[in-house]
Design a protein around this motif. Structure first.
Motif, short mmCIF file in Angstrom:
data_model
loop_
_atom_site.label_atom_id
_atom_site.label_comp_id
_atom_site.label_asym_id
_atom_site.label_seq_id
_atom_site.Cartn_x
_atom_site.Cartn_y
_atom_site.Cartn_z
N SER A 1 -1.57 3.38 -4.75
CA SER A 1 -1.23 2.35 -3.78
C SER A 1 -0.54 1.21 -4.51
O SER A 1 -0.93 0.86 -5.62
N GLY A 2 0.50 0.66 -3.91
CA GLY A 2 1.26 -0.42 -4.57
C GLY A 2 2.12 0.11 -5.70
O GLY A 2 2.33 -0.55 -6.71
N ALA A 3 2.65 1.31 -5.53
CA ALA A 3 3.39 2.00 -6.59
C ALA A 3 4.63 1.23 -7.05
O ALA A 3 4.99 1.31 -8.23
N ALA A 4 5.28 0.47 -6.18
CA ALA A 4 6.48 -0.27 -6.58
C ALA A 4 6.14 -1.31 -7.64
O ALA A 4 6.85 -1.45 -8.64
N ALA A 5 5.06 -2.03 -7.44
CA ALA A 5 4.67 -3.05 -8.42
C ALA A 5 4.32 -2.41 -9.76
O ALA A 5 4.65 -2.95 -10.82
N ILE A 6 3.66 -1.26 -9.72
CA ILE A 6 3.33 -0.54 -10.95
C ILE A 6 4.60 -0.16 -11.69
O ILE A 6 4.72 -0.33 -12.90
N ARG A 7 5.58 0.36 -10.96
CA ARG A 7 6.85 0.76 -11.58
C ARG A 7 7.60 -0.44 -12.15
O ARG A 7 8.17 -0.36 -13.25
N ASN B 1 0.81 -1.21 0.00
CA ASN B 1 0.00 0.00 0.00
C ASN B 1 0.85 1.26 0.00
O ASN B 1 0.34 2.34 0.28
N GLU B 2 2.15 1.13 -0.30
CA GLU B 2 3.01 2.31 -0.34
C GLU B 2 2.62 3.18 -1.53
O GLU B 2 2.15 2.69 -2.55
N GLN B 3 2.85 4.47 -1.36
CA GLN B 3 2.60 5.40 -2.45
C GLN B 3 3.92 5.96 -2.98
O GLN B 3 4.02 6.31 -4.14
N LYS B 4 4.90 6.03 -2.12
CA LYS B 4 6.26 6.39 -2.50
C LYS B 4 7.16 5.38 -1.83
O LYS B 4 6.82 4.81 -0.80
N GLY B 5 8.32 5.17 -2.40
CA GLY B 5 9.25 4.25 -1.77
C GLY B 5 10.46 3.97 -2.63
O GLY B 5 10.57 4.44 -3.75
N VAL B 6 11.34 3.19 -2.07
CA VAL B 6 12.52 2.68 -2.76
C VAL B 6 12.34 1.18 -2.84
O VAL B 6 11.89 0.56 -1.87
N TYR B 7 12.64 0.61 -3.99
CA TYR B 7 12.53 -0.84 -4.13
C TYR B 7 13.86 -1.41 -4.56
O TYR B 7 14.68 -0.75 -5.18
N ILE B 8 14.07 -2.64 -4.14
CA ILE B 8 15.30 -3.37 -4.44
C ILE B 8 14.89 -4.62 -5.20
O ILE B 8 14.05 -5.39 -4.74
N CYS C 1 20.21 -6.61 -7.67
CA CYS C 1 20.74 -6.21 -8.96
C CYS C 1 20.27 -4.82 -9.40
O CYS C 1 20.78 -4.28 -10.37
N TYR C 2 19.32 -4.23 -8.68
CA TYR C 2 18.82 -2.92 -9.07
C TYR C 2 18.10 -2.28 -7.88
O TYR C 2 17.46 -2.98 -7.09
N ALA C 3 18.23 -0.98 -7.77
CA ALA C 3 17.45 -0.21 -6.79
C ALA C 3 16.80 0.93 -7.55
O ALA C 3 17.43 1.57 -8.39
N GLY C 4 15.54 1.15 -7.27
CA GLY C 4 14.81 2.22 -7.93
C GLY C 4 13.87 2.89 -6.95
O GLY C 4 13.83 2.55 -5.77
N GLN C 5 13.10 3.82 -7.46
CA GLN C 5 12.19 4.56 -6.60
C GLN C 5 10.84 4.72 -7.26
O GLN C 5 10.71 4.64 -8.48
N THR C 6 9.86 4.91 -6.43
CA THR C 6 8.53 5.29 -6.91
C THR C 6 8.30 6.70 -6.42
O THR C 6 8.56 7.02 -5.26
N ARG C 7 7.87 7.51 -7.30
CA ARG C 7 7.56 8.89 -6.95
C ARG C 7 6.43 9.34 -7.88
O ARG C 7 6.58 10.27 -8.66
N PRO C 8 5.30 8.64 -7.83
CA PRO C 8 4.23 8.93 -8.78
C PRO C 8 3.64 10.32 -8.58
O PRO C 8 3.68 10.87 -7.48
N SER C 9 3.11 10.86 -9.66
CA SER C 9 2.48 12.18 -9.58
C SER C 9 1.10 12.09 -8.93
O SER C 9 0.55 13.08 -8.51
N GLN C 10 0.56 10.88 -8.88
CA GLN C 10 -0.71 10.65 -8.22
C GLN C 10 -0.49 9.68 -7.07
O GLN C 10 0.50 8.97 -7.03
#
Length: 105
Positions: A43-49, A15-22, A31-40
């Motif tokens: 919920s579940g922003a990491a899976a969307i990214r 249910n995160e809206q912003k976050g860092v994912y590994i 093997c990778y680290a990224g972020q979610t920073r959606p404009s809206q």
């Protein structure tokens, strides 16, 4: 909410809206680290990214699971950038070819 790893492409109850994912590969190595920073507020922003990422054949073959470090929706973009860079650095992931964010602090 389960706090372990999640399989990429499988149902995800985050249910995160912003976050860092590994992302881990098929050998269980980060093997990778990224972020979610959606404009809206998604919920579940990491899976969307991650769904956006795995359109690339090489990532779809290599990437298997992911972890999420959730952040509050109010977390400033510069702080999200800092966490992403910090996580990647601590895990020994390469920083070259990564986005350069202005005002990353």
């Amino acid at each position: 909410m389960y706090t372990g790893t999640y399989l990429i492409g499988r149902p995800y109850d985050g249910n995160e809206q912003k976050g860092v994912y590994i992302v881990t590969n098929r050998h269980g190595l980060a093997c990778y680290a990224g972020q979610t920073r959606p404009s809206q507020s998604w919920s579940g922003a990491a899976a969307i990214r991650l769904v956006q990422h795995i359109h690339e054949e090489s990532k779809r073959r290599e990437w298997k699971e992911f972890w999420v470090l959730p952040l509050k929706w109010t977390t400033a973009p510069g702080i999200v950038n800092w966490y992403e860079k910090y996580v990647a650095t601590r895990l020994g992931l390469p920083l070259r070819h990564r986005r350069i964010h202005p005002h990353s602090g």
